[in-house]
Design a protein around this motif. Structure first.
Motif, PDB file in Angstrom:
ATOM      1  N   ALA A 141      60.107  97.877  58.549  1.00  0.00           N
ATOM      2  CA  ALA A 141      59.865  97.384  57.189  1.00  0.00           C
ATOM      3  C   ALA A 141      60.988  97.764  56.220  1.00  0.00           C
ATOM      4  O   ALA A 141      61.019  97.267  55.099  1.00  0.00           O
ATOM      5  CB  ALA A 141      58.532  97.907  56.660  1.00  0.00           C
ATOM      6  N   GLU A 142      61.894  98.617  56.628  1.00  0.00           N
ATOM      7  CA  GLU A 142      63.021  99.035  55.774  1.00  0.00           C
ATOM      8  C   GLU A 142      62.527  99.463  54.383  1.00  0.00           C
ATOM      9  O   GLU A 142      62.974  98.953  53.353  1.00  0.00           O
ATOM     10  CB  GLU A 142      64.047  97.905  55.680  1.00  0.00           C
ATOM     11  CG  GLU A 142      64.633  97.549  57.040  1.00  0.00           C
ATOM     12  CD  GLU A 142      65.629  96.397  56.981  1.00  0.00           C
ATOM     13  OE1 GLU A 142      66.813  96.635  57.254  1.00  0.00           O
ATOM     14  OE2 GLU A 142      65.236  95.272  56.656  1.00  0.00           O
ATOM     15  N   LEU A 143      61.616 100.422  54.408  1.00  0.00           N
ATOM     16  CA  LEU A 143      60.958 100.898  53.186  1.00  0.00           C
ATOM     17  C   LEU A 143      61.951 101.451  52.159  1.00  0.00           C
ATOM     18  O   LEU A 143      62.853 102.216  52.490  1.00  0.00           O
ATOM     19  CB  LEU A 143      59.977 102.016  53.571  1.00  0.00           C
ATOM     20  CG  LEU A 143      59.039 102.514  52.481  1.00  0.00           C
ATOM     21  CD1 LEU A 143      58.049 101.432  52.100  1.00  0.00           C
ATOM     22  CD2 LEU A 143      58.301 103.762  52.956  1.00  0.00           C
ATOM     23  N   LYS A 144      61.741 101.067  50.905  1.00  0.00           N
ATOM     24  CA  LYS A 144      62.517 101.612  49.787  1.00  0.00           C
ATOM     25  C   LYS A 144      61.565 102.392  48.867  1.00  0.00           C
ATOM     26  O   LYS A 144      60.375 102.077  48.796  1.00  0.00           O
ATOM     27  CB  LYS A 144      63.161 100.477  48.980  1.00  0.00           C
ATOM     28  CG  LYS A 144      64.142  99.631  49.770  1.00  0.00           C
ATOM     29  CD  LYS A 144      64.923  98.684  48.859  1.00  0.00           C
ATOM     30  CE  LYS A 144      64.037  97.683  48.152  1.00  0.00           C
ATOM     31  NZ  LYS A 144      63.626  96.541  48.979  1.00  0.00           N
ATOM     32  N   SER A 145      62.127 103.336  48.123  1.00  0.00           N
ATOM     33  CA  SER A 145      61.263 104.183  47.301  1.00  0.00           C
ATOM     34  C   SER A 145      60.589 103.402  46.181  1.00  0.00           C
ATOM     35  O   SER A 145      59.566 103.831  45.651  1.00  0.00           O
ATOM     36  CB  SER A 145      62.064 105.355  46.721  1.00  0.00           C
ATOM     37  OG  SER A 145      63.129 104.850  45.943  1.00  0.00           O
ATOM     38  N   SER A 146      61.131 102.250  45.823  1.00  0.00           N
ATOM     39  CA  SER A 146      60.538 101.440  44.752  1.00  0.00           C
ATOM     40  C   SER A 146      59.401 100.544  45.245  1.00  0.00           C
ATOM     41  O   SER A 146      58.766  99.859  44.448  1.00  0.00           O
ATOM     42  CB  SER A 146      61.623 100.574  44.114  1.00  0.00           C
ATOM     43  OG  SER A 146      62.258  99.786  45.110  1.00  0.00           O
ATOM     44  N   ASP A 147      59.131 100.550  46.543  1.00  0.00           N
ATOM     45  CA  ASP A 147      58.130  99.631  47.103  1.00  0.00           C
ATOM     46  C   ASP A 147      56.703 100.092  46.814  1.00  0.00           C
ATOM     47  O   ASP A 147      56.405 101.284  46.795  1.00  0.00           O
ATOM     48  CB  ASP A 147      58.285  99.525  48.635  1.00  0.00           C
ATOM     49  CG  ASP A 147      59.512  98.722  49.048  1.00  0.00           C
ATOM     50  OD1 ASP A 147      59.901  97.794  48.306  1.00  0.00           O
ATOM     51  OD2 ASP A 147      60.082  99.024  50.116  1.00  0.00           O
ATOM     52  N   THR A 148      55.827  99.118  46.648  1.00  0.00           N
ATOM     53  CA  THR A 148      54.389  99.375  46.718  1.00  0.00           C
ATOM     54  C   THR A 148      53.957  99.045  48.141  1.00  0.00           C
ATOM     55  O   THR A 148      54.263  97.969  48.660  1.00  0.00           O
ATOM     56  CB  THR A 148      53.617  98.506  45.710  1.00  0.00           C
ATOM     57  OG1 THR A 148      54.026  98.866  44.392  1.00  0.00           O
ATOM     58  CG2 THR A 148      52.116  98.725  45.844  1.00  0.00           C
ATOM     59  N   VAL A 149      53.270  99.990  48.768  1.00  0.00           N
ATOM     60  CA  VAL A 149      52.988  99.918  50.197  1.00  0.00           C
ATOM     61  C   VAL A 149      51.485  99.875  50.429  1.00  0.00           C
ATOM     62  O   VAL A 149      50.747 100.653  49.840  1.00  0.00           O
ATOM     63  CB  VAL A 149      53.564 101.152  50.928  1.00  0.00           C
ATOM     64  CG1 VAL A 149      53.373 101.029  52.428  1.00  0.00           C
ATOM     65  CG2 VAL A 149      55.026 101.339  50.585  1.00  0.00           C
ATOM     66  N   LEU A 150      51.058  98.962  51.281  1.00  0.00           N
ATOM     67  CA  LEU A 150      49.663  98.905  51.712  1.00  0.00           C
ATOM     68  C   LEU A 150      49.599  99.311  53.180  1.00  0.00           C
ATOM     69  O   LEU A 150      50.371  98.790  54.001  1.00  0.00           O
ATOM     70  CB  LEU A 150      49.119  97.480  51.539  1.00  0.00           C
ATOM     71  CG  LEU A 150      47.741  97.213  52.148  1.00  0.00           C
ATOM     72  CD1 LEU A 150      46.653  98.048  51.469  1.00  0.00           C
ATOM     73  CD2 LEU A 150      47.403  95.728  52.054  1.00  0.00           C
ATOM     74  N   ILE A 151      48.701 100.235  53.486  1.00  0.00           N
ATOM     75  CA  ILE A 151      48.537 100.692  54.862  1.00  0.00           C
ATOM     76  C   ILE A 151      47.088 100.522  55.248  1.00  0.00           C
ATOM     77  O   ILE A 151      46.196 101.054  54.570  1.00  0.00           O
ATOM     78  CB  ILE A 151      48.998 102.152  54.986  1.00  0.00           C
ATOM     79  CG1 ILE A 151      50.522 102.196  54.792  1.00  0.00           C
ATOM     80  CG2 ILE A 151      48.600 102.745  56.343  1.00  0.00           C
ATOM     81  CD1 ILE A 151      51.059 103.508  54.373  1.00  0.00           C
TER      82      ILE A 151
END
Lengths: 334, 334
Positions: A141-151
Motif C-alpha cells: 500500500a506504500e503507506l504515507k504518514s498523511s494517509d487515513t487508514v482503514l483496517i
C-alpha cells in the motif's frame, strides 16, 4: 525411537469444518538424515489462511495432502541435529506445525533473531502475521504518514499490528471488529472502531462518520459487505492491500461481489492481493529493525489467545472463524 | 460577429440517454481576449466516458454543466488569434467539442505533432484513445512480451489500438467484441476473438479455449460478466488495467459485482483504475515516438466510424452504446 503425534484430515470439507474432521495420528519417526533436525515443538500457530489449504484446490498455496501431517507455523527446540550449524537446544521457527515433534531439513527452519521478546512472539507480532501487516502497509500500500487508514479485523493477529504500525507512523486509523470488547480494545489504543458485522449500508454510514475525510489505504482482511463499504468511502488514488477475505473462506458457493466495483475506475484505485512470502524476501532485516524495538519496549502491544495441549489445535483453529480470539491464536505444548 | 452552434443538456439522464436530451443552441461569440484563439472545428470526438459527465455527480471528471456547451475532444483550424505563437491557419486539438466554433485560451489547445497521418488520427489512434491504450498497457499493466493479454471491447477506439500494440510487442492477444463482424476484423489481424455478450460462464469457457495458458494482463473496458470471467482465467500475479466499464455506464442502479473477487487475493492480482491525463504527462514524446511510426507506415491499422454534420453529434455519441461503431467514432464538420 521418537514418536510424533500429528493431525491429519481425510477429506476436504465444504463450509465451516467440523471438529471431527481432524484426526490425531501417531508415527515413529525415521532416523535423521544428513542435514536434518528433530524439533520438539513448544508453540503452534493456527491461522485463517489454513482454511484455503483444506479446499483441495490450489489457491496461493498447495492444498494440504489428505492423511498426511497438516502444516503450519511452529516454534520449538532442536532435540537432535545432523545439520552443520544448527545445534541441539537451538530454538527455531518452521512450518512443521500441527504436531508435537517435527523432523525437517535444516534449510526449512530459521533460528530466532536476537530480540528480547517472549519466543512465541516470533509466531505472531514478529513472525508471519507481523510481517504480513508490515509488508501490506509498507510495500503493497506504500503507506504515507498523511494517509487515513482503514483496517478490517483490526483486533486480529495481523490487523492489530497493522493498526498500531499505522498509528505509530502518524496516520489516522480506523479499525473494524466484530465484537464490543474488541472495539473497546481498539478505542483504548487510539483507534476509531466500527462494527463490520453489519450490512454494507450500515458500515458505509459508520465509516462516513468515523472518516469524513475518506480513506486512503484499506488493509483488507474481511471481504463481503466490508469491502463494498470501503470502496464507497475510498479517496481518489486509494490503495487496497488485500491480505485476506475471511468472510468468504467457509462459503460453499460464492456470493455476489461488490456492486460498486467500478469505483476502482472512477477513483483510480489500486487493489492488490499479496502473500507475505513473496514480498518479505530481502526485507527481513528492515522488518526486524523497524518493528522489533517497538515490540520490545512495549510501544506496540500484542495479544495472544492460547489453547493448551496438542489435542486442542483443531479447536484453536476453528475458534478463528467464530471470531473469539483476541490477537494471535496459539497452541502451547508441554 | 461570429456565431457558435453547440449542444447542451438541461438535465442529467438516468439510464441510456434519449436523443431528445440534446439541444442545439446558438450564441454570438464575444470578442477575443488577449491570449485567446477562435477555432473552426473540423472533427469532433465522441467517447464513452462522456456518459459519466452526464451523471451530475463528480466521478473522475467534473460533470457537464447544465445548459452550457458540452465538452469533448475536437480538431480544428484557428480562424482568429490573439495568442503569441498560435497563428491563423494552425491546426490544433482541444476539448472544445460538441460545437462548430470554439473560443479558448491558447494554453488549452495543442498544435498537431509533425507525423504524416490524416489529421483526425490525432483524435483517435494518436490522440486520447491511443494514449489511453498505450498508457494502460505500458505504464499501468507493465506489459512484457511474454504476456498473454486479454482486451475487452477490442475493436473499439481504445481496444483496437491496445490489441495491435500488444501484438506488435510479441504478446499473445485475445480480444472480445460484441458482434460477428468485429470478431472477424480481430481474427483477420491475428487476434483470437471471443464474444463478450454472453453469460460469465459462457465467456469463461470461451476464454479457457482461447487461452489455455491463462491471462497475464487484462485490459478492461467492459465490466460485468466479462470482468468475472477474466478474474477466473487470470494467472498468478496478473495485472488488470481498468480503463472503462461500459456495460455499467447506463445502469440506473448498480448490479452485483464479480462473485469471484477473492481471486485478487488468491492469485495476487493487481487491479488498477486509471485515466490517461494523470499518466501521460512527461510520456507524450515516448508515445509519439513509439506509436507514430507504427501508424504512419500502416503496421497499426485504425478504423473510424464517421457521422457528418454537427447535428449528428448526439447520434454518434448514442451509437457508442449500441456498439455499432468500428474503431473511433468521429463527427466530420463542413
Amino acid at each position: 525411537m521418537t514418536q510424533s503425534r500429528y493431525f491429519t484430515i481425510s477429506e476436504y470439507p465444504e463450509g465451516l469444518p467440523e471438529r471431527s474432521l481432524f484426526q490425531l495420528e501417531t508415527q515413529e519417526l525415521p532416523e535423521l538424515k544428513e542435514g536434518e533436525v528433530r524439533i520438539r515443538n513448544q508453540w503452534l500457530s493456527v491461522d485463517p489462511y489454513m482454511r484455503g489449504r483444506m479446499s483441495g484446490v490450489k489457491t496461493y498455496v498447495e492444498p494440504f495432502e489428505l492423511n498426511k501431517p497438516l502444516q503450519g507455523g511452529a516454534l520449538g527446540k532442536i532435540i537432535e541435529s545432523r545439520h552443520q550449524t544448527l545445534k541441539e537446544g537451538d530454538r527455531v521457527v518452521h512450518m512443521g506445525g500441527w504436531r508435537d515433534v517435527a523432523q525437517l531439513s535444516g534449510d526449512q527452519v530459521q533460528p530466532l533473531p536476537d530480540i528480547d521478546v517472549p519466543p512465541q512472539a516470533f509466531l505472531g507480532v514478529l513472525g508471519m502475521p507481523g510481517m504480513t501487516a508490515w509488508v501490506g502497509l509498507t510495500l503493497v500500500a506504500e503507506l504515507k504518514s498523511s494517509d487515513t487508514v482503514l483496517i478490517s479485523a483490526a483486533s486480529g493477529a495481523v490487523g492489530s499490528l497493522a493498526a498500531q504500525l499505522a498509528s505509530q507512523k502518524g496516520c489516522t486509523v480506523i479499525g473494524s471488529a466484530g465484537s464490543q470488547e474488541k472495539r473497546e480494545w481498539l478505542e483504548a489504543h487510539g483507534i476509531k472502531a466500527i462494527d463490520h458485522h453489519q450490512s454494507a449500508d450500515e458500515i458505509k454510514k459508520a465509516l462516513k462518520e468515523a472518516a469524513p475525510q475518506g480513506i486512503d489505504v484499506y488493509y483488507e482482511n474481511v471481504g463481503g459487505p466490508m469491502l463494498e463499504a470501503a470502496l464507497d468511502v475510498m479517496n481518489d488514488f486509494g490503495r487496497i492491500a488485500v491480505c485476506g477475505m475471511i468472510s468468504r473462506y467457509n462459503e460453499a458457493a460464492p456470493s455476489a461481489g461488490p456492486a460498486n466495483i467500478s469505483a476502482v475506475l472512477t477513483k483510480r484505485l489500486r487493489m492488490q492481493g499479496f502473500i507475505v512470502y513473496e514480498w518479505i524476501k530481502g526485507h527481513e532485516q528492515a522488518f526486524y529493525q523497524q518493528v522489533g524495538p517497538l515490540v520490545a519496549d512495549g510501544r506496540i502491544e500484542y495479544r495472544e489467545t492460547m489453547e493448551e495441549g496438542l489435542e486442542r489445535t483443531p479447536d484453536a483453529f476453528l475458534a478463528l472463524f467464530e471470531g473469539s480470539n483476541q490477537g494471535k491464536m496459539l497452541v502451547k505444548l508441554d
